[in-house]
Design a protein around this motif. Structure first.
Motif, short mmCIF file in Angstrom:
data_model
loop_
_atom_site.label_atom_id
_atom_site.label_comp_id
_atom_site.label_asym_id
_atom_site.label_seq_id
_atom_site.Cartn_x
_atom_site.Cartn_y
_atom_site.Cartn_z
N THR A 241 -13.43 -1.62 14.35
CA THR A 241 -12.14 -2.22 14.66
C THR A 241 -12.07 -3.66 14.16
N ALA A 242 -10.85 -4.19 14.13
CA ALA A 242 -10.62 -5.60 13.80
C ALA A 242 -9.37 -6.04 14.54
N GLN A 243 -9.34 -7.30 14.94
CA GLN A 243 -8.23 -7.85 15.71
C GLN A 243 -7.29 -8.64 14.80
N PRO A 244 -6.00 -8.29 14.78
CA PRO A 244 -5.06 -9.07 13.95
C PRO A 244 -4.81 -10.46 14.53
N ARG A 245 -4.47 -11.39 13.65
CA ARG A 245 -4.15 -12.74 14.08
C ARG A 245 -2.80 -12.74 14.80
N GLU A 246 -2.69 -13.53 15.86
CA GLU A 246 -1.45 -13.62 16.61
C GLU A 246 -0.44 -14.48 15.85
N VAL A 247 0.75 -13.92 15.62
CA VAL A 247 1.80 -14.64 14.90
C VAL A 247 3.14 -14.38 15.57
N MET A 248 4.14 -15.20 15.19
CA MET A 248 5.51 -14.96 15.63
C MET A 248 6.15 -13.98 14.65
N VAL A 249 6.65 -12.87 15.14
CA VAL A 249 7.21 -11.83 14.29
C VAL A 249 8.66 -12.18 13.92
N THR A 250 8.93 -12.22 12.61
CA THR A 250 10.29 -12.50 12.13
C THR A 250 10.89 -11.32 11.38
N ARG A 251 10.06 -10.35 10.99
CA ARG A 251 10.55 -9.15 10.31
C ARG A 251 9.52 -8.04 10.50
N VAL A 252 9.98 -6.79 10.44
CA VAL A 252 9.05 -5.68 10.66
C VAL A 252 9.14 -4.62 9.58
N THR A 253 10.33 -4.40 9.00
CA THR A 253 10.47 -3.37 7.97
C THR A 253 9.59 -3.70 6.77
N GLY A 254 8.68 -2.79 6.45
CA GLY A 254 7.78 -2.99 5.31
C GLY A 254 6.41 -3.50 5.69
N ALA A 255 6.17 -3.80 6.97
CA ALA A 255 4.87 -4.35 7.37
C ALA A 255 3.74 -3.34 7.14
N GLY A 256 3.99 -2.08 7.50
CA GLY A 256 2.97 -1.06 7.30
C GLY A 256 2.67 -0.83 5.84
N ASP A 257 3.69 -0.93 5.00
CA ASP A 257 3.49 -0.76 3.56
C ASP A 257 2.64 -1.90 3.00
N THR A 258 2.89 -3.12 3.50
CA THR A 258 2.09 -4.27 3.08
C THR A 258 0.64 -4.10 3.50
N PHE A 259 0.42 -3.65 4.73
CA PHE A 259 -0.94 -3.40 5.23
C PHE A 259 -1.67 -2.41 4.33
N MET A 260 -1.01 -1.30 4.02
CA MET A 260 -1.63 -0.26 3.19
C MET A 260 -1.96 -0.78 1.80
N ALA A 261 -1.02 -1.48 1.18
CA ALA A 261 -1.24 -2.00 -0.16
C ALA A 261 -2.37 -3.01 -0.19
N ALA A 262 -2.42 -3.89 0.81
CA ALA A 262 -3.48 -4.90 0.85
C ALA A 262 -4.84 -4.25 1.01
N HIS A 263 -4.90 -3.19 1.80
CA HIS A 263 -6.17 -2.48 2.00
C HIS A 263 -6.62 -1.80 0.71
N ILE A 264 -5.68 -1.13 0.03
CA ILE A 264 -6.00 -0.48 -1.23
C ILE A 264 -6.50 -1.50 -2.25
N ALA A 265 -5.78 -2.63 -2.37
CA ALA A 265 -6.15 -3.65 -3.34
C ALA A 265 -7.52 -4.26 -3.02
N ALA A 266 -7.78 -4.48 -1.74
CA ALA A 266 -9.07 -5.07 -1.35
C ALA A 266 -10.21 -4.14 -1.72
N GLU A 267 -10.06 -2.86 -1.45
CA GLU A 267 -11.12 -1.91 -1.80
C GLU A 267 -11.26 -1.76 -3.30
N ALA A 268 -10.13 -1.79 -4.02
CA ALA A 268 -10.19 -1.67 -5.48
C ALA A 268 -10.95 -2.84 -6.10
N LYS A 269 -10.94 -3.99 -5.41
CA LYS A 269 -11.65 -5.17 -5.90
C LYS A 269 -13.08 -5.24 -5.35
N GLY A 270 -13.51 -4.19 -4.64
CA GLY A 270 -14.89 -4.11 -4.21
C GLY A 270 -15.19 -4.60 -2.82
#
Length: 293
Positions: A241-270
């Motif tokens: 598991t990992a704990q997300p940083r606490e932030v003030m939420v200003t938008r939500v649509t697309g957050a899951g897509d951003t999470f997925m893309a960032a994870h894919i890119a991170a793994e693609a870079k090793g």
């Protein structure tokens, strides 16, 4: 021959996003000031745009009409750096649209008019099955806006057997469309806790518990998010598991897509699995808070 520049195929919804946002807390019937935007969107497109921002080159596989809205959308996607040559361009299906309203208290309501994608069906996969992308063995980001019948075919298709298949359900209402992948032994699923529980038809209180349950059902690998609470990554080798940083939420649509893309890119870079999860959570925190890198 497939262009060398393409790093990942994004399959699914590519449409116009019409998003109304207000900082005010809203309820049914609210009429408040805010901003309305119209931008290229859809789960596959959102993932592709995020992947592009992380230095990867995505190609889109979807359906876009030949109506004026479709011509404008394809041009906009190309300007954003997407490879659009593999899109299925329908003469008789209109370009899809998604409309959402967000308030200071989160997503109020949304309607996805993605009927053209569903009607196009397997036609969007022609480049993979018999066209210039045949034999693709790289990363595929797939969204659950496809029909359950088509997703069932993909779960056992030889076309996808050698690919690094990553799947998001698109919304809680479509989570159960991913049921064929519970026992397929392939694919990495990206779900939030609500979607995980719907897919399991059980109630788990934490992302880690849901991840373990999904792996127990036969899922190859799964990432489960849970808003501001701990996220989890589960596979046959274990769950962490990992704990997300606490932030003030200003938008939500697309957050899951951003999470997925960032994870894919991170793994693609090793990146190691734990580091990839942490980077994805940080990217999502930056996105929902409206911060910049």
């Amino acid at each position: 021959m497939m262009p060398q520049a393409v790093d990942v195929l994004c399959i699914g919804s590519v449409l116009w996003d019409i998003i109304g946002r207000s900082s005010s807390h809203m309820r049914a019937g609210s009429d408040v000031p805010g901003r309305i935007t119209r931008i290229p969107g859809g789960v596959a497109m959102n993932i592709a745009m995020a992947l592009k921002a992380y230095g990867m080159q995505p190609a889109l596989l979807s359906t876009v009409g030949r109506d004026p809205e479709g011509e404008e959308l394809v041009a906009a996607c190309a300007r954003l750096g997407m490879v659009t040559t593999h899109l299925y361009r329908s003469e008789d299906l209109p370009t899809d649209t998604y409309m959402a309203v967000e308030g200071g208290n989160g997503l109020i309501a949304a309607i996805a008019d993605a009927h053209s994608l569903e009607q196009a069906g397997a036609k969007i996969l022609r480049p993979l099955e018999s066209g210039t992308l045949k034999g693709w063995a790289g990363i595929i980001a797939l969204d659950g806006n496809l029909t359950e019948a088509l997703l069932s075919d993909i779960a056992v298709s030889e076309t996808f057997a050698r690919t690094d298949l990553r799947i998001a359900p698109a919304s809680p209402g479509k989570a159960e469309r991913l049921t064929p992948f519970l026992h397929a032994g392939r694919a990495t699923l990206y779900v939030n806790l609500e979607e995980a529980n719907l897919l399991l038809r059980e109630s788990h209180g934490t992302a880690a518990d849901a991840a373990r349950a999904l792996v127990g059902r036969g899922v190859h690998r799964v990432l489960v998010t849970n808003g501001g609470d701990a996220a989890a990554c589960g596979s046959q080798s274990g769950t962490f598991t990992a704990q997300p940083r606490e932030v003030m939420v200003t938008r939500v649509t697309g957050a899951g897509d951003t999470f997925m893309a960032a994870h894919i890119a991170a793994e693609a870079k090793g990146a190691a699995p734990d580091a990839a999860l942490e980077r994805a959570l940080e990217a999502a925190a930056i996105y929902v808070s409206g911060e910049t890198y």
